[in-house]
Design a protein around this motif. Structure first.
Motif, short mmCIF file in Angstrom:
data_model
loop_
_atom_site.label_atom_id
_atom_site.label_comp_id
_atom_site.label_asym_id
_atom_site.label_seq_id
_atom_site.Cartn_x
_atom_site.Cartn_y
_atom_site.Cartn_z
N ALA A 49 47.35 -78.83 -43.60
CA ALA A 49 47.34 -77.91 -44.58
C ALA A 49 48.26 -78.30 -45.94
O ALA A 49 48.00 -78.39 -46.95
CB ALA A 49 47.14 -76.36 -44.34
N PHE A 50 49.56 -78.65 -45.33
CA PHE A 50 50.79 -79.01 -46.26
C PHE A 50 50.15 -80.31 -47.06
O PHE A 50 50.40 -80.51 -48.00
CB PHE A 50 52.03 -79.25 -45.58
CG PHE A 50 53.05 -79.47 -46.32
CD1 PHE A 50 53.86 -78.29 -46.95
CD2 PHE A 50 53.65 -80.72 -46.32
CE1 PHE A 50 54.88 -78.76 -47.92
CE2 PHE A 50 54.73 -81.05 -47.02
CZ PHE A 50 55.43 -80.24 -47.71
N THR A 51 49.95 -81.21 -46.07
CA THR A 51 49.43 -82.61 -46.71
C THR A 51 48.49 -82.17 -47.80
O THR A 51 48.29 -83.16 -48.65
CB THR A 51 49.27 -83.78 -45.79
OG1 THR A 51 48.08 -83.34 -44.90
CG2 THR A 51 50.61 -84.04 -45.14
N GLN B 17 56.13 -73.41 -51.45
CA GLN B 17 55.58 -73.89 -52.73
C GLN B 17 56.50 -75.04 -53.27
O GLN B 17 56.23 -75.98 -53.92
CB GLN B 17 55.37 -72.66 -53.75
CG GLN B 17 54.07 -71.86 -53.52
CD GLN B 17 52.84 -72.91 -53.39
OE1 GLN B 17 52.08 -73.25 -52.18
NE2 GLN B 17 52.10 -73.14 -54.45
N GLU B 18 57.73 -74.69 -53.31
CA GLU B 18 58.87 -75.57 -53.79
C GLU B 18 58.78 -76.83 -52.78
O GLU B 18 58.88 -77.79 -53.37
CB GLU B 18 59.96 -74.81 -53.69
CG GLU B 18 60.26 -73.82 -54.57
CD GLU B 18 60.24 -74.09 -56.09
OE1 GLU B 18 60.27 -75.41 -56.46
OE2 GLU B 18 59.85 -73.51 -56.93
N ALA B 19 58.64 -76.63 -51.75
CA ALA B 19 58.64 -77.90 -50.82
C ALA B 19 57.34 -78.81 -50.86
O ALA B 19 57.48 -79.84 -50.94
CB ALA B 19 58.41 -77.45 -49.12
N VAL B 20 56.19 -78.15 -51.39
CA VAL B 20 55.05 -78.97 -51.76
C VAL B 20 55.46 -79.69 -53.09
O VAL B 20 55.09 -80.82 -53.20
CB VAL B 20 53.76 -77.99 -51.88
CG1 VAL B 20 52.60 -78.70 -52.73
CG2 VAL B 20 53.19 -77.51 -50.63
N GLN B 21 56.05 -79.17 -54.13
CA GLN B 21 56.35 -79.80 -54.98
C GLN B 21 57.37 -80.86 -54.95
O GLN B 21 57.29 -82.00 -55.62
CB GLN B 21 57.04 -78.92 -56.17
CG GLN B 21 55.83 -77.72 -56.65
CD GLN B 21 56.44 -76.67 -57.67
OE1 GLN B 21 57.54 -76.65 -58.17
NE2 GLN B 21 55.45 -75.78 -57.99
N VAL B 22 58.23 -80.70 -54.13
CA VAL B 22 59.27 -81.77 -53.89
C VAL B 22 58.41 -82.88 -52.96
O VAL B 22 58.68 -84.34 -53.55
CB VAL B 22 60.33 -81.30 -52.59
CG1 VAL B 22 61.14 -82.31 -52.16
CG2 VAL B 22 61.20 -80.43 -53.56
N ALA B 23 57.41 -82.75 -52.16
CA ALA B 23 56.65 -83.82 -51.49
C ALA B 23 55.74 -84.50 -52.56
O ALA B 23 55.79 -85.64 -52.48
CB ALA B 23 55.97 -83.17 -50.19
N PHE C 209 46.74 -82.19 -53.58
CA PHE C 209 46.33 -81.48 -54.57
C PHE C 209 47.40 -81.42 -55.83
O PHE C 209 47.12 -81.49 -56.97
CB PHE C 209 45.81 -79.99 -54.30
CG PHE C 209 45.35 -79.30 -55.52
CD1 PHE C 209 44.18 -79.29 -56.03
CD2 PHE C 209 46.32 -78.23 -56.06
CE1 PHE C 209 43.67 -78.35 -56.98
CE2 PHE C 209 45.90 -77.63 -57.01
CZ PHE C 209 44.67 -77.65 -57.65
N GLU C 210 48.56 -81.17 -55.43
CA GLU C 210 49.58 -81.16 -56.45
C GLU C 210 50.17 -82.45 -57.03
O GLU C 210 50.35 -82.35 -58.16
CB GLU C 210 50.85 -80.47 -55.66
CG GLU C 210 51.91 -80.16 -56.41
CD GLU C 210 52.00 -79.41 -57.64
OE1 GLU C 210 52.59 -79.73 -58.72
OE2 GLU C 210 51.26 -78.44 -57.58
N VAL C 211 49.91 -83.58 -56.22
CA VAL C 211 50.23 -84.62 -56.86
C VAL C 211 48.93 -85.03 -58.03
O VAL C 211 49.52 -85.29 -58.97
CB VAL C 211 49.89 -85.99 -55.95
CG1 VAL C 211 49.86 -87.24 -56.56
CG2 VAL C 211 51.15 -85.99 -54.94
#
Length: 86
Positions: A11-13, A59-65, A18-20
């Motif tokens: 789910a995280f990946t 959410q912040e971790a998703v943006q960092v990744a 999606f964020e990329v």
């Protein structure tokens, strides 16, 4: 890693992918990716240090990744040539 953690990782990946795509549409190459990555890392650190909710930290971790992925794929025009996908 147990089954629940593998599901969370998937789910995280998916969220990172999606964020990329979202960020790439909003901030086209050339983008100062390294500066953006450092900014996002700072926001993640602040969220954790300030005791924000698990969702806000996620959410912040998703943006960092996502920014780390853009650095790996695109590089940063201020410091290097565009990175060729491996």
């Amino acid at each position: 890693m147990n089954a629940k953690q593998r599901k969370q990782l998937a789910a995280f990946t998916d969220a990172v992918r999606f964020e990329v795509y979202r960020a790439e549409k909003k901030f086209r190459y050339p983008n100062p990716n390294l500066a953006a990555l450092m900014g996002e890392a700072g926001e993640l650190a602040q969220a954790m240090l300030q005791g924000k909710s698990a969702w806000e930290i996620y959410q912040e971790a998703v943006q960092v990744a996502a920014m780390a992925a853009r650095c790996a794929i695109e590089g940063d025009p201020q410091f290097s040539k565009r990175v060729k996908a491996i």
